[in-house]
Design a protein around this motif. Structure first.
Motif, PDB file in Angstrom:
ATOM      1  N   ASP A  46       0.838  -1.312  -0.010  1.00 18.83           N
ATOM      2  CA  ASP A  46       0.186  -0.195   0.256  1.00 18.83           C
ATOM      3  C   ASP A  46       0.775   1.251   0.149  1.00 18.83           C
ATOM      4  OD1 ASP A  46       0.932  -0.197   2.661  1.00 18.83           O
ATOM      5  OD2 ASP A  46      -0.614  -0.811   3.417  1.00 18.83           O
ATOM      6  N   SER A  47       0.287   2.320   0.433  1.00 17.50           N
ATOM      7  CA  SER A  47       1.051   3.466   0.346  1.00 17.50           C
ATOM      8  C   SER A  47       2.110   3.929   1.754  1.00 17.50           C
ATOM      9  CB  SER A  47      -0.148   4.682   0.172  1.00 17.50           C
ATOM     10  OG  SER A  47      -0.896   4.490   1.378  1.00 17.50           O
ATOM     11  N   VAL A  48       2.199   2.868   2.451  1.00 18.90           N
ATOM     12  CA  VAL A  48       3.017   3.250   3.549  1.00 18.90           C
ATOM     13  C   VAL A  48       4.582   3.606   3.020  1.00 18.90           C
ATOM     14  CG1 VAL A  48       4.116   1.806   5.393  1.00 18.90           C
ATOM     15  CG2 VAL A  48       1.854   1.293   4.752  1.00 18.90           C
ATOM     16  N   LEU A  49       5.092   2.958   1.806  1.00 19.80           N
ATOM     17  CA  LEU A  49       6.465   3.235   1.567  1.00 19.80           C
ATOM     18  C   LEU A  49       6.421   4.743   1.262  1.00 19.80           C
ATOM     19  CD1 LEU A  49       9.045   2.409   0.632  1.00 19.80           C
ATOM     20  CD2 LEU A  49       8.109   2.382  -1.937  1.00 19.80           C
ATOM     21  N   ASN A  50       5.360   5.347   0.347  1.00 16.50           N
ATOM     22  CA  ASN A  50       5.519   6.677  -0.045  1.00 16.50           C
ATOM     23  C   ASN A  50       5.316   7.509   1.051  1.00 16.50           C
ATOM     24  OD1 ASN A  50       5.054   5.661  -2.461  1.00 16.50           O
ATOM     25  ND2 ASN A  50       2.954   5.633  -2.536  1.00 16.50           N
ATOM     26  N   LYS A  51       4.557   7.217   2.095  1.00 14.48           N
ATOM     27  CA  LYS A  51       4.396   8.135   3.438  1.00 14.48           C
ATOM     28  C   LYS A  51       5.888   8.091   4.092  1.00 14.48           C
ATOM     29  CE  LYS A  51      -0.512   7.659   4.212  1.00 14.48           C
ATOM     30  NZ  LYS A  51      -1.358   6.376   4.497  1.00 14.48           N
ATOM     31  N   LEU A  52       6.490   6.870   4.120  1.00 10.41           N
ATOM     32  CA  LEU A  52       7.724   6.800   4.886  1.00 10.41           C
ATOM     33  C   LEU A  52       8.799   7.684   4.421  1.00 10.41           C
ATOM     34  CD1 LEU A  52       9.085   5.178   7.259  1.00 10.41           C
ATOM     35  CD2 LEU A  52       9.800   3.432   5.538  1.00 10.41           C
ATOM     36  N   LEU A  53       8.584   7.706   2.950  1.00 12.67           N
ATOM     37  CA  LEU A  53       9.745   8.403   2.099  1.00 12.67           C
ATOM     38  C   LEU A  53       9.251   9.984   2.365  1.00 12.67           C
ATOM     39  CD1 LEU A  53      10.268   6.245  -1.121  1.00 12.67           C
ATOM     40  CD2 LEU A  53      11.906   6.510   0.769  1.00 12.67           C
ATOM     41  N   ALA A  54       8.116  10.249   2.346  1.00 10.87           N
ATOM     42  CA  ALA A  54       7.658  11.594   2.344  1.00 10.87           C
ATOM     43  C   ALA A  54       7.991  12.386   3.500  1.00 10.87           C
ATOM     44  CB  ALA A  54       6.125  11.694   1.905  1.00 10.87           C
ATOM     45  N   HIS A  55       7.836  11.542   4.706  1.00 19.50           N
ATOM     46  CA  HIS A  55       8.471  11.867   6.010  1.00 19.50           C
ATOM     47  C   HIS A  55       9.733  12.199   6.043  1.00 19.50           C
ATOM     48  CE1 HIS A  55       4.164  11.065   7.456  1.00 19.50           C
ATOM     49  NE2 HIS A  55       4.209  12.306   7.857  1.00 19.50           N
ATOM     50  N   VAL A  61       7.078  14.351  -2.394  1.00 13.18           N
ATOM     51  CA  VAL A  61       7.042  13.053  -2.880  1.00 13.18           C
ATOM     52  C   VAL A  61       5.717  12.556  -3.500  1.00 13.18           C
ATOM     53  CG1 VAL A  61       7.325  10.558  -1.991  1.00 13.18           C
ATOM     54  CG2 VAL A  61       8.736  12.289  -1.000  1.00 13.18           C
ATOM     55  N   ILE A  62       5.799  12.245  -4.718  1.00 12.49           N
ATOM     56  CA  ILE A  62       4.485  12.029  -5.388  1.00 12.49           C
ATOM     57  C   ILE A  62       4.526  10.642  -6.201  1.00 12.49           C
ATOM     58  CG2 ILE A  62       3.167  12.722  -7.464  1.00 12.49           C
ATOM     59  CD1 ILE A  62       4.823  15.377  -7.034  1.00 12.49           C
ATOM     60  N   GLU A  63       3.466   9.757  -5.881  1.00 11.69           N
ATOM     61  CA  GLU A  63       3.536   8.658  -6.517  1.00 11.69           C
ATOM     62  C   GLU A  63       2.584   8.678  -8.051  1.00 11.69           C
ATOM     63  OE1 GLU A  63       2.296   4.165  -5.206  1.00 11.69           O
ATOM     64  OE2 GLU A  63       0.420   5.211  -5.617  1.00 11.69           O
ATOM     65  N   ILE A  64       3.468   8.335  -8.784  1.00  8.09           N
ATOM     66  CA  ILE A  64       3.232   8.586 -10.389  1.00  8.09           C
ATOM     67  C   ILE A  64       2.076   8.062 -10.850  1.00  8.09           C
ATOM     68  CG2 ILE A  64       4.040   8.104 -12.919  1.00  8.09           C
ATOM     69  CD1 ILE A  64       6.783   8.161 -11.747  1.00  8.09           C
ATOM     70  N   GLU A  65       1.348   8.832 -11.508  1.00  9.74           N
ATOM     71  CA  GLU A  65       0.034   8.052 -12.062  1.00  9.74           C
ATOM     72  C   GLU A  65       0.320   8.419 -13.640  1.00  9.74           C
ATOM     73  OE1 GLU A  65      -3.793   9.782 -10.762  1.00  9.74           O
ATOM     74  OE2 GLU A  65      -3.454   8.786  -8.756  1.00  9.74           O
ATOM     75  N   ASP A  66      -0.631   7.878 -14.399  1.00 10.13           N
ATOM     76  CA  ASP A  66      -0.512   7.730 -15.763  1.00 10.13           C
ATOM     77  C   ASP A  66      -0.442   9.435 -16.330  1.00 10.13           C
ATOM     78  OD1 ASP A  66      -0.125   6.554 -18.781  1.00 10.13           O
ATOM     79  OD2 ASP A  66      -2.478   7.118 -18.627  1.00 10.13           O
ATOM     80  N   ILE A  75      10.200  14.366  -5.986  1.00 13.76           N
ATOM     81  CA  ILE A  75      10.672  13.161  -6.043  1.00 13.76           C
ATOM     82  C   ILE A  75       9.323  12.144  -6.424  1.00 13.76           C
ATOM     83  CG2 ILE A  75      11.162  11.039  -4.760  1.00 13.76           C
ATOM     84  CD1 ILE A  75      12.656  13.021  -2.826  1.00 13.76           C
ATOM     85  N   TYR A  76       9.448  11.353  -7.621  1.00  8.39           N
ATOM     86  CA  TYR A  76       8.354  10.637  -8.178  1.00  8.39           C
ATOM     87  C   TYR A  76       8.709   9.150  -7.961  1.00  8.39           C
ATOM     88  CZ  TYR A  76       6.999  14.816 -10.132  1.00  8.39           C
ATOM     89  OH  TYR A  76       6.565  16.217 -10.530  1.00  8.39           O
ATOM     90  N   ILE A  77       7.668   8.595  -7.248  1.00  8.11           N
ATOM     91  CA  ILE A  77       7.817   6.916  -6.963  1.00  8.11           C
ATOM     92  C   ILE A  77       7.156   6.248  -8.112  1.00  8.11           C
ATOM     93  CG2 ILE A  77       7.469   5.310  -5.187  1.00  8.11           C
ATOM     94  CD1 ILE A  77       9.272   7.684  -4.097  1.00  8.11           C
ATOM     95  N   VAL A  78       7.653   5.150  -8.374  1.00  8.89           N
ATOM     96  CA  VAL A  78       6.828   4.217  -9.476  1.00  8.89           C
ATOM     97  C   VAL A  78       5.815   3.540  -8.684  1.00  8.89           C
ATOM     98  CG1 VAL A  78       7.077   2.732 -11.204  1.00  8.89           C
ATOM     99  CG2 VAL A  78       8.762   4.696 -11.212  1.00  8.89           C
ATOM    100  N   PRO A  79       4.666   3.414  -9.061  1.00  6.14           N
ATOM    101  CA  PRO A  79       3.811   2.450  -8.244  1.00  6.14           C
ATOM    102  C   PRO A  79       4.016   1.181  -8.500  1.00  6.14           C
ATOM    103  CG  PRO A  79       2.545   3.422 -10.258  1.00  6.14           C
ATOM    104  CD  PRO A  79       4.163   4.049 -10.068  1.00  6.14           C
ATOM    105  N   PRO A  80       3.779   0.348  -7.528  1.00  4.55           N
ATOM    106  CA  PRO A  80       3.604  -1.098  -7.710  1.00  4.55           C
ATOM    107  C   PRO A  80       3.099  -1.800  -8.702  1.00  4.55           C
ATOM    108  CG  PRO A  80       2.527  -0.560  -5.621  1.00  4.55           C
ATOM    109  CD  PRO A  80       2.993   0.919  -6.198  1.00  4.55           C
ATOM    110  N   ASN A  81       3.564  -2.882  -9.216  1.00  3.09           N
ATOM    111  CA  ASN A  81       2.745  -3.489 -10.417  1.00  3.09           C
ATOM    112  C   ASN A  81       2.818  -2.931 -11.703  1.00  3.09           C
ATOM    113  OD1 ASN A  81       2.056  -5.767 -10.960  1.00  3.09           O
ATOM    114  ND2 ASN A  81      -0.064  -6.137  -9.986  1.00  3.09           N
ATOM    115  N   TYR A  82       3.428  -1.600 -11.871  1.00  4.94           N
ATOM    116  CA  TYR A  82       3.483  -0.909 -13.035  1.00  4.94           C
ATOM    117  C   TYR A  82       4.977  -0.766 -13.554  1.00  4.94           C
ATOM    118  CZ  TYR A  82      -1.623   0.429 -12.770  1.00  4.94           C
ATOM    119  OH  TYR A  82      -2.827   0.201 -12.687  1.00  4.94           O
TER     120      TYR A  82
END
Lengths: 189, 274
Positions: A46-55, A61-66, A75-82
C-alpha cells in the motif's frame, strides 16, 4: 565538460529503502531536476512506503499516475505493479506489460527510457538488491553518454545488484550511502 | 526478455501511418514510449533483424496483421486485480445496480477476459447475475476467443484466489472452476450472460447504454487526446447515474468529464451525476 542534469533515476531492490532513508533527508529543496525512484516491492503493497519516504524529506514525494507531468525538485515514486516510461522530458506513462527480470516495475525499463529521452542529461543510480535488474539499463544510460552511479557494494545489505553493475558497466562513480545526497545536490545547475 | 533497440521513433510514425491507411487500424494516438517497446519486442519474438523486415511482413502479409495487432497491444491482465477496487464494487456500486430491472455492463478492452469473469462472479454472489448482461469487447479477435473459452493457467489460481478473498469473497474460489492438468476451466454458467465482441475504442462508436463501464489499464496505452475522445465515448454510452471504473493510476481529472462525475470513495470509480 560539465554535463547538465535533467533527470536522476534511482533503482533499488532488497536493502535499498534503508539507503533512501539516509539520502532523502539531506537532499536540497531547490534541485533543478526531478528524481524518479523505481523500487521493487510487493504488488499489493500500500502507500506506507510513500508516506515513509515523504516524511524523510523536505521535497515533495509523489506517486506516479499515468500521463503525469514531472516538475523539478520533486521526487516521483513508480507505483507497484506498473512499469514506468518517459514519453518526453516532462510527461510520463505507466505500462502493465509483462514483467522483466521477474519485476514490475522493472528498473531496466525505466533506465532505458530515461537514456533515450534525456540522453547525456540522465543520471542513473543503482542501489542494493538481490537480482540483476538495472544492469542492462545502466549500459543504455552509458551508451547515450549519461552518467552511471552505483552504491558501493561493500555498503549494501544485498550486494548482488551493485556488484553486477560494477562488473558489467563502465561505472562513473561509486558512492557510499552517506555520500549520495551531496552528490545529487551538486548536480544542480 | 531484454528486447533489442531496433525501432527508431521515426520508424514508428511511418509504420503506424501505413497500417492505418492499409488496414484501418489506427495506432497513431497510442503512447509512443510503450509502443516502441512492443515493436522492439515483436522484432525479438518474431525474429526481425531490422525495421524494414518488420514493415515488409506487416504490409505484404495481411494474414500476419492479427498477430501484429495482438502483440503490439498489451494483453496482460489478472482476476480481481486490486482487491479493494472489487470490494468497492461489491459494497458501493452493486447495491445501486440491484435497483434496476436489468443491468448492462461493458468491460472495454477486456483482453483475455479475466475481469469479465471476476465481474460475473461478483454478480452471482450479489444475486444479480440473472438480470445482467456483460459486454466484453476488445480490439483483438484472438484474445476474445481465449476469453470466451474460460480457460486460464492453473499457475495463476493461487494469486486469483487470494485476490478474491481480499475483495471480500467468502466462497471457496475453486468452486468456480474445474482444474485440468496445467489449466482450469471456469464453469459455463459464468459466461451465460457474457457477450464477446470486437470493438476498437479508437474508431468504433457507442453501441448501447450501460449502467457500469469498466476500462482498467487500457487508457494508459493512449495519448491524452485519445484518452479524452474515449472518455466522450464512455460518457455517451453511460446512463444517467451510471458508473465508470478505471485502473488504479488512471483518472478523469483534468478531462471534460471531471465536472459531471463524482468519485466514489478512494477507488477509481466515478458516478455520472449530470
Amino acid at each position: 565538460m560539465l554535463k547538465r542534469t535533467n533527470i536522476v533515476v534511482i533503482g533499488g531492490s532488497a536493502g535499498s529503502l534503508k539507503v533512501l532513508l539516509v539520502v532523502l533527508p539531506h537532499l536540497d529543496k531547490d534541485l533543478s531536476f526531478p528524481i524518479v525512484i523505481i523500487m521493487h516491492r510487493k504488488a499489493s503493497s500500500d502507500s506506507v512506503l510513500n508516506k515513509l519516504l515523504a516524511h524523510s524529506t523536505q521535497l515533495e514525494v509523489i506517486e506516479i499516475e499515468d500521463k503525469m507531468t514531472m516538475l523539478p525538485g520533486c521526487i516521483y515514486i513508480v507505483p507497484p505493479n506498473y512499469h514506468m516510461l518517459f514519453e518526453n522530458k516532462t510527461l510520463v506513462s505507466l505500462d502493465f506489460s509483462e514483467k522483466l527480470n521477474f519485476s514490475r516495475p522493472s528498473i531496466d525499463i525505466t533506465f532505458r527510457s530515461a537514456a533515450e529521452v534525456f540522453q547525456e542529461g540522465a543520471v542513473a543510480l543503482l542501489l542494493s538488491g538481490a537480482n540483476s535488474d538495472g544492469v542492462n539499463g545502466l549500459k543504455e544510460i552509458k551508451s547515450y553518454q549519461g552518467t552511471v552511479a552505483v552504491q558501493d557494494p561493500a555498503t549494501a545489505d544485498v550486494d548482488y545488484m551493485p556488484l553486477q553493475a560494477t562488473l558489467h558497466v563502465d561505472v562513473d562513480i561509486i558512492l557510499k550511502p552517506t555520500e549520495i545526497a551531496s552528490y545529487i545536490n551538486r548536480l544542480r545547475i | 526478455m531484454w528486447e533489442p533497440n531496433i525501432i527508431k521513433n521515426e520508424d514508428i510514425e511511418l509504420l503506424l501511418t501505413d497500417v492505418a491507411e492499409r488496414y484501418g487500424y489506427d495506432f497513431t494516438q497510442y503512447s509512443k514510449a510503450s509502443l516502441k517497446r512492443r515493436l522492439n519486442r515483436i522484432c525479438l519474438i518474431d525474429k526481425f533483424s531490422s525495421f524494414a523486415e518488420l514493415r515488409y511482413r506487416v504490409m505484404n502479409h495481411p494474414e500476419y496483421l492479427q498477430r501484429f495487432v495482438e502483440e503490439i497491444t498489451v494483453n496482460v491482465t489478472e482476476m480481481f486485480r486490486d482487491p479493494n477496487f472489487y470490494k468497492s464494487l461489491r459494497e458501493e456500486v452493486f447495491p445501486r445496480l440491484g435497483t434496476y430491472p436489468f443491468i448492462r455492463i461493458w468491460v472495454a478492452g477486456c483482453s483475455t477476459g479475466e475481469e469479465a469473469y471476476s465481474i460475473a462472479i461478483l454478480l452471482k454472489e450479489a444475486n444479480l447475475y440473472h438480470k445482467s448482461l456483460i459486454y466484453a469487447t476488445d480490439i483483438n479477435p484472438g484474445v476474445l476467443e481465449r476469453a470466451s473459452s474460460g480457460i486460464f493457467p492453473i499457475s495463476q489460481m493461487q494469486l486469483y484466489s487470494e485476490n478474491y478473498r481480499l475483495s471480500g469473497g467468502i466462497e471457496d474460489f475453486s468452486k468456480y472452476y474445474t482444474a485440468n492438468y496445467d489449466s482450469v476451466q471456469f464453469h459455463h454458467n459464468l459466461k451465460e450472460k457474457m457477450i464477446f465482441s470486437t470493438h476498437n475504442l479508437v474508431s468504433d462508436s457507442s453501441f448501447n447504454a450501460f449502467q457500469l463501464i469498466l476500462c482498467r489499464n487500457v487508457l494508459i496505452y493512449f495519448d491524452k487526446e485519445l484518452q479524452n475522445s474515449v472518455f466522450d465515448l464512455f460518457d455517451i454510452s453511460l446512463d444517467a447515474l451510471g458508473y465508470l471504473a478505471l485502473g488504479s493510476k488512471e483518472t478523469i481529472r483534468f478531462s471534460k468529464l471531471e465536472k459531471q462525475y463524482k468519485q466514489i470513495g478512494d477507488e477509481r470509480i466515478w458516478k455520472k451525476i449530470r
